[in-house]
Design a protein around this motif. Sequence first.
Motif, PDB file in Angstrom:
ATOM      1  N   GLU A 182       0.846  -1.191   0.000  1.00  0.00           N
ATOM      2  CA  GLU A 182       0.000   0.000   0.000  1.00  0.00           C
ATOM      3  C   GLU A 182       0.880   1.239   0.000  1.00  0.00           C
ATOM      4  OE1 GLU A 182      -2.587  -0.131   3.330  1.00  0.00           O
ATOM      5  OE2 GLU A 182      -3.998  -1.549   2.431  1.00  0.00           O
ATOM      6  N   VAL A 183       0.561   2.194  -0.869  1.00  0.00           N
ATOM      7  CA  VAL A 183       1.238   3.484  -0.921  1.00  0.00           C
ATOM      8  C   VAL A 183       0.160   4.550  -0.822  1.00  0.00           C
ATOM      9  CG1 VAL A 183       2.715   5.021  -2.233  1.00  0.00           C
ATOM     10  CG2 VAL A 183       3.092   2.549  -2.351  1.00  0.00           C
ATOM     11  N   SER A 184       0.151   5.292   0.269  1.00  0.00           N
ATOM     12  CA  SER A 184      -0.847   6.340   0.468  1.00  0.00           C
ATOM     13  C   SER A 184      -0.152   7.680   0.608  1.00  0.00           C
ATOM     14  CB  SER A 184      -1.695   6.040   1.712  1.00  0.00           C
ATOM     15  OG  SER A 184      -0.878   5.959   2.863  1.00  0.00           O
ATOM     16  N   ASP A 185      -0.882   8.750   0.316  1.00  0.00           N
ATOM     17  CA  ASP A 185      -0.317  10.102   0.409  1.00  0.00           C
ATOM     18  C   ASP A 185      -1.400  11.066   0.834  1.00  0.00           C
ATOM     19  OD1 ASP A 185      -1.580  11.423  -2.034  1.00  0.00           O
ATOM     20  OD2 ASP A 185      -0.558   9.731  -2.991  1.00  0.00           O
ATOM     21  N   THR A 186      -0.995  12.265   1.186  1.00  0.00           N
ATOM     22  CA  THR A 186      -1.921  13.346   1.561  1.00  0.00           C
ATOM     23  C   THR A 186      -1.939  14.413   0.485  1.00  0.00           C
ATOM     24  OG1 THR A 186      -0.162  14.446   2.799  1.00  0.00           O
ATOM     25  CG2 THR A 186      -1.558  12.896   4.002  1.00  0.00           C
ATOM     26  N   GLY A 187      -1.737  13.996  -0.765  1.00  0.00           N
ATOM     27  CA  GLY A 187      -1.574  14.944  -1.861  1.00  0.00           C
ATOM     28  C   GLY A 187      -2.868  15.350  -2.539  1.00  0.00           C
ATOM     29  N   ASP A 188      -2.772  15.523  -3.870  1.00  0.00           N
ATOM     30  CA  ASP A 188      -3.855  16.128  -4.648  1.00  0.00           C
ATOM     31  C   ASP A 188      -5.123  15.291  -4.672  1.00  0.00           C
ATOM     32  OD1 ASP A 188      -2.044  18.058  -5.135  1.00  0.00           O
ATOM     33  OD2 ASP A 188      -1.596  17.447  -7.201  1.00  0.00           O
ATOM     34  N   GLY A 189      -4.997  13.963  -4.534  1.00  0.00           N
ATOM     35  CA  GLY A 189      -6.176  13.110  -4.587  1.00  0.00           C
ATOM     36  C   GLY A 189      -6.670  12.911  -6.015  1.00  0.00           C
ATOM     37  N   LEU A 190      -7.737  12.121  -6.164  1.00  0.00           N
ATOM     38  CA  LEU A 190      -8.274  11.766  -7.478  1.00  0.00           C
ATOM     39  C   LEU A 190      -9.787  11.912  -7.467  1.00  0.00           C
ATOM     40  CD1 LEU A 190      -6.263   8.462  -8.056  1.00  0.00           C
ATOM     41  CD2 LEU A 190      -5.852  10.630  -9.216  1.00  0.00           C
ATOM     42  N   SER A 191     -10.305  12.514  -8.524  1.00  0.00           N
ATOM     43  CA  SER A 191     -11.752  12.548  -8.712  1.00  0.00           C
ATOM     44  C   SER A 191     -12.217  11.170  -9.182  1.00  0.00           C
ATOM     45  CB  SER A 191     -12.121  13.607  -9.747  1.00  0.00           C
ATOM     46  OG  SER A 191     -11.565  13.267 -11.006  1.00  0.00           O
ATOM     47  N   LEU A 245       2.843  -4.805 -15.027  1.00  0.00           N
ATOM     48  CA  LEU A 245       3.779  -5.688 -14.334  1.00  0.00           C
ATOM     49  C   LEU A 245       3.082  -6.467 -13.223  1.00  0.00           C
ATOM     50  CD1 LEU A 245       6.975  -3.446 -14.093  1.00  0.00           C
ATOM     51  CD2 LEU A 245       6.640  -5.457 -15.528  1.00  0.00           C
ATOM     52  N   VAL A 246       2.164  -5.825 -12.505  1.00  0.00           N
ATOM     53  CA  VAL A 246       1.414  -6.517 -11.459  1.00  0.00           C
ATOM     54  C   VAL A 246       0.553  -7.617 -12.077  1.00  0.00           C
ATOM     55  CG1 VAL A 246      -0.440  -6.252  -9.775  1.00  0.00           C
ATOM     56  CG2 VAL A 246       1.427  -4.603  -9.834  1.00  0.00           C
ATOM     57  N   GLU A 247      -0.099  -7.321 -13.215  1.00  0.00           N
ATOM     58  CA  GLU A 247      -0.931  -8.335 -13.869  1.00  0.00           C
ATOM     59  C   GLU A 247      -0.091  -9.498 -14.380  1.00  0.00           C
ATOM     60  OE1 GLU A 247      -2.983  -6.068 -16.809  1.00  0.00           O
ATOM     61  OE2 GLU A 247      -4.571  -5.412 -15.422  1.00  0.00           O
ATOM     62  N   LEU A 248       1.153  -9.227 -14.833  1.00  0.00           N
ATOM     63  CA  LEU A 248       2.030 -10.322 -15.253  1.00  0.00           C
ATOM     64  C   LEU A 248       2.337 -11.259 -14.081  1.00  0.00           C
ATOM     65  CD1 LEU A 248       4.654  -8.737 -17.672  1.00  0.00           C
ATOM     66  CD2 LEU A 248       2.913 -10.417 -18.219  1.00  0.00           C
ATOM     67  N   HIS A 249       2.345 -10.735 -12.861  1.00  0.00           N
ATOM     68  CA  HIS A 249       2.556 -11.560 -11.671  1.00  0.00           C
ATOM     69  C   HIS A 249       1.268 -12.212 -11.205  1.00  0.00           C
ATOM     70  CE1 HIS A 249       6.431  -9.452 -11.385  1.00  0.00           C
ATOM     71  NE2 HIS A 249       6.808 -10.398 -10.553  1.00  0.00           N
ATOM     72  N   GLY A 250       0.141 -11.980 -11.901  1.00  0.00           N
ATOM     73  CA  GLY A 250      -1.134 -12.553 -11.492  1.00  0.00           C
ATOM     74  C   GLY A 250      -1.851 -11.744 -10.429  1.00  0.00           C
ATOM     75  N   GLY A 251      -1.434 -10.504 -10.203  1.00  0.00           N
ATOM     76  CA  GLY A 251      -2.035  -9.683  -9.164  1.00  0.00           C
ATOM     77  C   GLY A 251      -2.916  -8.586  -9.721  1.00  0.00           C
ATOM     78  N   VAL A 252      -3.392  -7.717  -8.828  1.00  0.00           N
ATOM     79  CA  VAL A 252      -4.230  -6.582  -9.212  1.00  0.00           C
ATOM     80  C   VAL A 252      -3.749  -5.350  -8.464  1.00  0.00           C
ATOM     81  CG1 VAL A 252      -6.270  -7.947  -9.775  1.00  0.00           C
ATOM     82  CG2 VAL A 252      -5.943  -7.163  -7.435  1.00  0.00           C
ATOM     83  N   VAL A 253      -3.953  -4.172  -9.065  1.00  0.00           N
ATOM     84  CA  VAL A 253      -3.632  -2.895  -8.430  1.00  0.00           C
ATOM     85  C   VAL A 253      -4.851  -1.998  -8.560  1.00  0.00           C
ATOM     86  CG1 VAL A 253      -2.547  -2.042 -10.550  1.00  0.00           C
ATOM     87  CG2 VAL A 253      -2.056  -0.917  -8.370  1.00  0.00           C
ATOM     88  N   ARG A 254      -5.178  -1.305  -7.471  1.00  0.00           N
ATOM     89  CA  ARG A 254      -6.347  -0.432  -7.463  1.00  0.00           C
ATOM     90  C   ARG A 254      -5.967   0.919  -6.885  1.00  0.00           C
ATOM     91  NH1 ARG A 254      -8.479  -5.411  -5.713  1.00  0.00           N
ATOM     92  NH2 ARG A 254     -10.007  -6.317  -7.149  1.00  0.00           N
ATOM     93  N   ALA A 255      -6.655   1.959  -7.390  1.00  0.00           N
ATOM     94  CA  ALA A 255      -6.477   3.320  -6.885  1.00  0.00           C
ATOM     95  C   ALA A 255      -7.761   3.756  -6.207  1.00  0.00           C
ATOM     96  CB  ALA A 255      -6.122   4.264  -8.029  1.00  0.00           C
ATOM     97  N   ARG A 256      -7.624   4.417  -5.045  1.00  0.00           N
ATOM     98  CA  ARG A 256      -8.795   4.889  -4.321  1.00  0.00           C
ATOM     99  C   ARG A 256      -8.496   6.252  -3.731  1.00  0.00           C
ATOM    100  NH1 ARG A 256     -10.783   4.306   0.894  1.00  0.00           N
ATOM    101  NH2 ARG A 256      -8.991   3.014   1.488  1.00  0.00           N
ATOM    102  N   SER A 257      -9.500   7.115  -3.754  1.00  0.00           N
ATOM    103  CA  SER A 257      -9.345   8.459  -3.208  1.00  0.00           C
ATOM    104  C   SER A 257     -10.707   8.965  -2.779  1.00  0.00           C
ATOM    105  CB  SER A 257      -8.717   9.397  -4.246  1.00  0.00           C
ATOM    106  OG  SER A 257      -8.671  10.727  -3.759  1.00  0.00           O
ATOM    107  N   GLU A 258     -10.717   9.747  -1.701  1.00  0.00           N
ATOM    108  CA  GLU A 258     -11.961  10.360  -1.245  1.00  0.00           C
ATOM    109  C   GLU A 258     -12.332  11.571  -2.074  1.00  0.00           C
ATOM    110  OE1 GLU A 258     -13.855   9.057   1.004  1.00  0.00           O
ATOM    111  OE2 GLU A 258     -12.444   7.411   1.382  1.00  0.00           O
ATOM    112  N   GLY A 259     -11.420  12.023  -2.940  1.00  0.00           N
ATOM    113  CA  GLY A 259     -11.706  13.163  -3.800  1.00  0.00           C
ATOM    114  C   GLY A 259     -10.513  14.095  -3.877  1.00  0.00           C
ATOM    115  N   PRO A 260     -10.592  15.161  -4.683  1.00  0.00           N
ATOM    116  CA  PRO A 260      -9.487  16.123  -4.825  1.00  0.00           C
ATOM    117  C   PRO A 260      -9.068  16.683  -3.470  1.00  0.00           C
ATOM    118  CG  PRO A 260     -11.167  16.485  -6.497  1.00  0.00           C
ATOM    119  CD  PRO A 260     -11.738  15.491  -5.548  1.00  0.00           C
ATOM    120  N   THR A 261      -7.738  16.836  -3.291  1.00  0.00           N
ATOM    121  CA  THR A 261      -7.068  17.386  -2.101  1.00  0.00           C
ATOM    122  C   THR A 261      -7.162  16.451  -0.896  1.00  0.00           C
ATOM    123  OG1 THR A 261      -8.941  18.603  -1.150  1.00  0.00           O
ATOM    124  CG2 THR A 261      -7.683  19.693  -2.906  1.00  0.00           C
TER     125      THR A 261
END
Length: 733
Positions: A517-526, A561-577
């Motif tokens: 898991e890599v989390s940040d307090t940055g710009d966020g995602l819509s 690269l994650v899918e080549l290993h048989g895995g999944v990657v997901r992005a989640r955000s509560e919203g901008p900022t």
Amino acid sequence: MKARSLRFYLGLLAFGLLVPVVLFAAGVVNRFADSQREARAQGMRETARALALVVERELGQSVRALEVLVRSAALEAGDLETFYATCQSVVRTQEPWGSLTLLDAEGRTMFTTDHPFGTDLTAQVDDRPYVREVVATGRPVITDFPYQRMQGPPTVVVAMPVRRLGVLTGVLVATYAMQHFDRLWAEQRISGDWVGTLVDEDGIILSRSRGRARFVGTKARPEYIKRIREGREGFFASRTVEGMKSYAAFARLQLVPWTVSFSGPRAAFKASVNETLGALLVAGLGCCVIAAVWATWVGRRISHPLRALASAARERPDSPDAFTNVGATGISELEDLRATLALTAAMVTDREEALRTKMLEAEAANLAKDQFLAMLGHELRNPLSAITHGVKRLAVADDAASRERARALVERQAFHLARLVDDLLDVERVSSGRILLRKRAMDLAECVRRAIAALEASGKTQAHQLEVDVAPAWLEGDESRLEQVASNLVSNALKYTPPGGRVRVVTREEPGHVVLEVSDTGDGLSPELQERVFELFFQAERTLDRAQGGLGIGLTLVKRLVELHGGVVRARSEGPTKGSLFTVHLPRGQVVRPPALPAQAPEPAPARRVLLVDDHEDSRMLVRELLELEGHTVSEAEDGPSGLAKARELRPDVVLLDIGLPGMDGYEVARALRTSDEGRALVLIAVTGYGLEEDRRRALEAGFDAHLVKPVDLARLRELLRLRKDAPRAQST
């Protein structure tokens, strides 16, 4: 030429077709009659063939039953009384069977189910032909009526050889009444005028569906016998034994030389065909008369809607409603025409709309291309500009600290350039399926630590609060690729988090999986950005200073690269900022955590005599200086022929050989060295910009011991310089 109405041409068409249609109809009727006759004949052939199969099935069952009996354990043991009881039981349960008789090899009767067991019948020697044939050939024999016609009702005799320990010791004979085959005709439901007949090879009638008492045992007509001997099956005109004119189809059996025929009266055979011919002729003449009247009436029916459709096409060609509003014509062709015109108008409208959409998409794609090229130019110029200034700074720096800072700057920017190119190449390789994962047991936590250490060394983490909470997480994976995944995710978080913000990296184990898991307090995602963030070259809106940098391919590479290993990657955000969270789930695979080994400092490579063959002077000079600083003796060559000559002359320990050389390429030089006495003991290392899997394979096939891609990993080069020729060949890098 004067224009005439459609009705005139329809009448002319009807008149012109009248005579040829009549002639054509006559030919069709005649052809139909022939096909009908052939169909009836084929049906009779198939019936005869089916009857033959039924008879063969009955005979085959008898043969198989006798085969089971002669393998009886009682008979093998010589217990004739038990075997006699078995035969009595079989005769009672097998409806058609009359008796079972056991003969010895000389034809003497051992017992028969017609007499009680123990009756002395050995004086009766059966020397009939079928017994002699079984004894002589050792194969089963099926006899027919002629052998028995003087001793009572018609019968079938099946004789089966009896063996003990592979030696023929006797013959088991089964007889059953020929009347058993009479049920064959009842099962086929043969009508009164049609006749089914079973004859033997001499033409003797064995069974018949009509007149059994009168004709069974008599001989068929000579012409009938002649025709059935001409082939295995056929169809011909004949007369029955009653004298009735008929058509007959016959089929010969495989097991015995019997023939089954199926006959029908000629009158009945032709009646249905003649009736059909008459009906077709009457219908054809009626149709010809009706056609003329129909043409006149249809002309009037067609002309009005055609004029309406033509008017609609002239006035509103792009409106489907203009054609659907025309009244129903009642004629399928005109309805098809109207529907086609409406569909064409709709397709024109849709195509114009699609063309407008394509133009908008093309404009958007062109704009995206221009933006990407501009961004790529910016991304490449920044490190190139920094490298240029760093080199100038090195030239004028007068103290060691300044020179070290300039050197570190050049090194960081050079690796940044290499990373940009690697990202572009890796995206293409993943998309085309050309990345080969080198999986082994590994700790994801250690992989993350190395990625973060590289980022810290480059100074990218200084302006942020970086929290690392990595627990051991063992899995089966490719260390270098997963380090790339971790580096890209952390770099992405740092880019989109303002200075002073927090970036947190976590690894943990879950049942069957490991998690990063890599989390940040940055710009966020819509919400819409969360769906597109892994698309190739996609980036959120940024300011003109492009402080966040990047080509928009890092997250795409992470996903693939994650899918080549048989895995999944997901992005989640509560919203901008409100920051973002990227979660990677990877399967553990078949991995057992290895014990921790004490770290050992690598031993310095012993001094080697190295020949460096490269046509790029600056690259050759830098590599030479680095190798000489580590104590190696280095010689140079700038093309293939001179490199081959110096290798043979100097006989170095190691040859660092470029692939794209003038005169002779690296593959040719390697093959030439490996075929010579001077080159067999050399350690050949390919140092090239060609890094595809195919290039590595070609290098190993040409005789190289290892394959390095420019810019060269110095740690890997030091490791390869420890190689000796008697050691196993190194893997490509």
